[in-house]
Design a protein around this motif. Structure first.
Motif, PDB file in Angstrom:
ATOM      1  N   ILE A   1       5.341   4.598   7.674  1.00 48.38           N
ATOM      2  CA  ILE A   1       4.404   4.390   6.571  1.00 48.38           C
ATOM      3  C   ILE A   1       3.447   3.248   6.892  1.00 48.38           C
ATOM      4  N   ALA A   2       3.985   2.174   7.488  1.00 50.93           N
ATOM      5  CA  ALA A   2       3.122   1.065   7.888  1.00 50.93           C
ATOM      6  C   ALA A   2       2.094   1.541   8.911  1.00 50.93           C
ATOM      7  N   ARG A   3       2.518   2.404   9.845  1.00 55.37           N
ATOM      8  CA  ARG A   3       1.600   2.953  10.852  1.00 55.37           C
ATOM      9  C   ARG A   3       0.515   3.792  10.182  1.00 55.37           C
ATOM     10  N   ALA A   4       0.899   4.533   9.122  1.00 52.60           N
ATOM     11  CA  ALA A   4      -0.079   5.372   8.422  1.00 52.60           C
ATOM     12  C   ALA A   4      -1.146   4.531   7.749  1.00 52.60           C
ATOM     13  N   GLY A   5      -0.768   3.314   7.321  1.00 55.04           N
ATOM     14  CA  GLY A   5      -1.733   2.470   6.641  1.00 55.04           C
ATOM     15  C   GLY A   5      -2.732   1.831   7.567  1.00 55.04           C
ATOM     16  N   GLY A   6      -2.441   1.805   8.858  1.00 56.30           N
ATOM     17  CA  GLY A   6      -3.359   1.169   9.794  1.00 56.30           C
ATOM     18  C   GLY A   6      -3.142  -0.329   9.823  1.00 56.30           C
ATOM     19  N   ARG A   7      -3.334  -0.939  10.983  1.00 53.19           N
ATOM     20  CA  ARG A   7      -3.193  -2.377  11.181  1.00 53.19           C
ATOM     21  C   ARG A   7      -1.822  -2.897  10.774  1.00 53.19           C
ATOM     22  N   GLY A   8      -0.829  -2.019  10.783  1.00 49.30           N
ATOM     23  CA  GLY A   8       0.542  -2.459  10.565  1.00 49.30           C
ATOM     24  C   GLY A   8       0.954  -2.588   9.122  1.00 49.30           C
ATOM     25  N   GLN A   9       0.045  -2.466   8.147  1.00 52.59           N
ATOM     26  CA  GLN A   9       0.400  -2.591   6.741  1.00 52.59           C
ATOM     27  C   GLN A   9      -0.360  -1.553   5.921  1.00 52.59           C
ATOM     28  N   PRO A  10       0.293  -0.983   4.897  1.00 54.60           N
ATOM     29  CA  PRO A  10      -0.420  -0.066   4.023  1.00 54.60           C
ATOM     30  C   PRO A  10      -1.441  -0.810   3.183  1.00 54.60           C
ATOM     31  N   ARG A  11      -2.626  -0.190   2.979  1.00 48.44           N
ATOM     32  CA  ARG A  11      -3.675  -0.886   2.250  1.00 48.44           C
ATOM     33  C   ARG A  11      -4.016  -0.217   0.927  1.00 48.44           C
ATOM     34  N   SER A  12      -3.823   1.088   0.790  1.00 46.19           N
ATOM     35  CA  SER A  12      -4.086   1.717  -0.492  1.00 46.19           C
ATOM     36  C   SER A  12      -2.915   1.452  -1.427  1.00 46.19           C
ATOM     37  N   LEU A  13      -3.193   1.486  -2.741  1.00 44.19           N
ATOM     38  CA  LEU A  13      -2.137   1.208  -3.709  1.00 44.19           C
ATOM     39  C   LEU A  13      -1.049   2.272  -3.658  1.00 44.19           C
ATOM     40  N   ASN A  14      -1.448   3.539  -3.495  1.00 43.69           N
ATOM     41  CA  ASN A  14      -0.447   4.601  -3.386  1.00 43.69           C
ATOM     42  C   ASN A  14       0.485   4.346  -2.211  1.00 43.69           C
ATOM     43  N   LEU A  15      -0.104   4.005  -1.082  1.00 44.05           N
ATOM     44  CA  LEU A  15       0.678   3.781   0.128  1.00 44.05           C
ATOM     45  C   LEU A  15       1.574   2.556  -0.026  1.00 44.05           C
ATOM     46  N   ALA A  16       1.041   1.520  -0.658  1.00 42.97           N
ATOM     47  CA  ALA A  16       1.844   0.327  -0.886  1.00 42.97           C
ATOM     48  C   ALA A  16       3.023   0.620  -1.798  1.00 42.97           C
ATOM     49  N   GLY A  17       2.827   1.509  -2.800  1.00 45.65           N
ATOM     50  CA  GLY A  17       3.926   1.891  -3.683  1.00 45.65           C
ATOM     51  C   GLY A  17       5.033   2.604  -2.926  1.00 45.65           C
ATOM     52  N   ALA A  18       4.658   3.538  -2.049  1.00 42.43           N
ATOM     53  CA  ALA A  18       5.655   4.236  -1.238  1.00 42.43           C
ATOM     54  C   ALA A  18       6.375   3.260  -0.313  1.00 42.43           C
ATOM     55  N   PHE A  19       5.633   2.319   0.229  1.00 40.62           N
ATOM     56  CA  PHE A  19       6.210   1.294   1.106  1.00 40.62           C
ATOM     57  C   PHE A  19       7.284   0.495   0.370  1.00 40.62           C
ATOM     58  N   GLN A  20       6.983   0.098  -0.867  1.00 40.60           N
ATOM     59  CA  GLN A  20       7.954  -0.666  -1.663  1.00 40.60           C
ATOM     60  C   GLN A  20       9.175   0.179  -2.022  1.00 40.60           C
ATOM     61  N   HIS A  21       8.967   1.479  -2.279  1.00 40.32           N
ATOM     62  CA  HIS A  21      10.095   2.376  -2.564  1.00 40.32           C
ATOM     63  C   HIS A  21      11.087   2.381  -1.402  1.00 40.32           C
ATOM     64  N   ILE A  22      10.562   2.496  -0.192  1.00 38.36           N
ATOM     65  CA  ILE A  22      11.429   2.557   0.980  1.00 38.36           C
ATOM     66  C   ILE A  22      12.163   1.229   1.171  1.00 38.36           C
ATOM     67  N   LEU A  23      11.489   0.121   0.959  1.00 41.29           N
ATOM     68  CA  LEU A  23      12.140  -1.180   1.092  1.00 41.29           C
ATOM     69  C   LEU A  23      13.264  -1.339   0.073  1.00 41.29           C
ATOM     70  N   THR A  24      13.031  -0.895  -1.160  1.00 38.25           N
ATOM     71  CA  THR A  24      14.074  -0.965  -2.190  1.00 38.25           C
ATOM     72  C   THR A  24      15.284  -0.137  -1.788  1.00 38.25           C
ATOM     73  N   ASP A  25      15.029   1.051  -1.241  1.00 37.71           N
ATOM     74  CA  ASP A  25      16.132   1.905  -0.807  1.00 37.71           C
ATOM     75  C   ASP A  25      16.892   1.269   0.353  1.00 37.71           C
ATOM     76  N   LEU A  26      16.204   0.529   1.187  1.00 36.74           N
ATOM     77  CA  LEU A  26      16.861  -0.171   2.292  1.00 36.74           C
ATOM     78  C   LEU A  26      17.889  -1.165   1.763  1.00 36.74           C
ATOM     79  N   TYR A  27      17.524  -1.909   0.717  1.00 36.45           N
ATOM     80  CA  TYR A  27      18.473  -2.848   0.109  1.00 36.45           C
ATOM     81  C   TYR A  27      19.685  -2.110  -0.463  1.00 36.45           C
ATOM     82  N   ALA A  28      19.429  -0.941  -1.056  1.00 39.03           N
ATOM     83  CA  ALA A  28      20.526  -0.156  -1.624  1.00 39.03           C
ATOM     84  C   ALA A  28      21.502   0.291  -0.534  1.00 39.03           C
ATOM     85  N   PHE A  29      20.984   0.705   0.606  1.00 35.51           N
ATOM     86  CA  PHE A  29      21.872   1.129   1.701  1.00 35.51           C
ATOM     87  C   PHE A  29      22.680  -0.050   2.244  1.00 35.51           C
ATOM     88  N   ILE A  30      22.079  -1.227   2.268  1.00 38.87           N
ATOM     89  CA  ILE A  30      22.831  -2.402   2.712  1.00 38.87           C
ATOM     90  C   ILE A  30      24.003  -2.662   1.766  1.00 38.87           C
TER      91      ILE A  30
END
Length: 327
Positions: A141-170
């Motif tokens: 997802i970071a690659r999709a956003g370009g320059r290593g970080q998502p820049r659109s709000l939609n993309l940033a929302g998906a990015f945060q979803h994945i990070l939250t799920d990462l904490y849940a798996f931990i």
């Protein structure tokens, strides 16, 4: 400002939908396997993680869909196009998260009271695999956003979803380790409650943010009073009233106002200055301003005791009036 700069609200410039599609396929494949493993291991934590991954997949699919819808030109009665489909999806996503969290929370409490035998090794192994999958999806997802970080709000929302799920798996991996080391099966239900808390937090955020847009509230963190006062302090502006600030969709604020300028001032120049000011200082690129001279706007109206001369032109003004020096 170019038209493409003003109306781009799908994928960020340079974003590649192939990376998003890869992340979506990875998450869906792992989610199906996780549900099977959770049922086999009697692990509610794994099933709750899979439910959360379903919302991750939905958020990525939303980015892909809205990227296509956002570029459709306005047609018929849809004068803004279909940009608010993103908000409809956010509402559905938020409601789903909350309902799933309630069901999982109820089941987790039951498992706390009467815990089933949980296969700790399976829980730990699948959770560690989930961590790896989420890290890979985050990189895509970071690659999709370009320059290593998502820049659109939609993309940033998906990015945060994945990070939250990462904490849940931990949290689930820790539960699996505890079950293996001590045989404490209730750790699975406790990890589920952690996931439930994350889901409720994410669901509430989605419902709150999308609800503000549906109610046409000003963007969070943007004070209409501050904007109105700042507009009134621009050169040759005598008053600003009927000021409305809202969001057409996330990241696309809009404003309208009635502006009174000094007698003899160039209305078109003042309007252009205000539009540039709103865009530069507040990111409001969609502004509709009615600009009149004070005398011509106030002339035909009947005087009302206690109201300044400039107020008499608008018998049904919405909200306060802002004048120079109000800031």
């Amino acid at each position: 400002m170019r038209e493409t700069d003003r109306h781009e609200h799908g994928l960020a410039p340079g974003a590649d939908a192939r990376w998003l599609s890869g992340a979506l396929a990875l998450i869906l494949a792992f989610m199906i396997g996780e549900v099977a493993a959770g049922l086999a291991a009697h692990s509610l934590a794994l099933i709750s993680d899979a439910a959360h991954m379903l919302t991750d997949a939905a958020s990525i699919a939303l980015v892909l869909v809205t990227a296509r819808l956002a570029v459709r030109p306005p047609a018929g009665g849809y004068t803004y196009g279909l940009k608010r489909t993103e908000i409809l999806s956010a509402q559905a996503n938020g409601i789903t998260l909350v309902l799933l969290a309630i069901w999982l929370g109820y089941t987790a409490i039951r498992h706390l009271l009467t815990p089933p035998a949980v296969t700790g090794g399976t829980v730990l192994g699948v959770a560690l695999a989930g961590v790896a999958v989420n890290v890979a999806a985050t990189m895509l997802i970071a690659r999709a956003g370009g320059r290593g970080q998502p820049r659109s709000l939609n993309l940033a929302g998906a990015f945060q979803h994945i990070l939250t799920d990462l904490y849940a798996f931990i949290a689930t991996a820790v539960a699996g380790l505890i079950i293996l080391a001590t045989g404490f099966d209730r750790a699975d239900a406790i990890a589920t409650l952690v996931v439930v808390a994350l889901m409720l937090h994410a669901g509430y955020g989605l419902l709150k943010d999308s609800g503000r847009i549906f109610l046409e509230a000003a963007p969070a963190g943007l004070s209409p009073a501050a904007v109105g006062a700042a507009m009134a302090d621009r050169p040759l502006v005598c008053e600003v009233h009927d000021l409305h600030i809202w969001e057409i969709t996330s990241g696309l604020p809009a404003a309208s106002a009635h502006v009174l300028v000094a007698l003899g001032a160039d209305c078109h120049a003042v309007r252009a200055d205000l539009e540039a000011f709103l865009s530069r200082e507040y990111g409001i690129t969609h502004a509709t301003l009615q600009v009149d001279h004070v005398a011509s706007a106030a002339g035909p109206a009947t005087a009302v005791p206690g109201r300044p001369e400039a107020d008499r032109h608008c018998d049904d003004a919405h909200g306060p009036a802002y004048r120079p020096g109000d800031a």
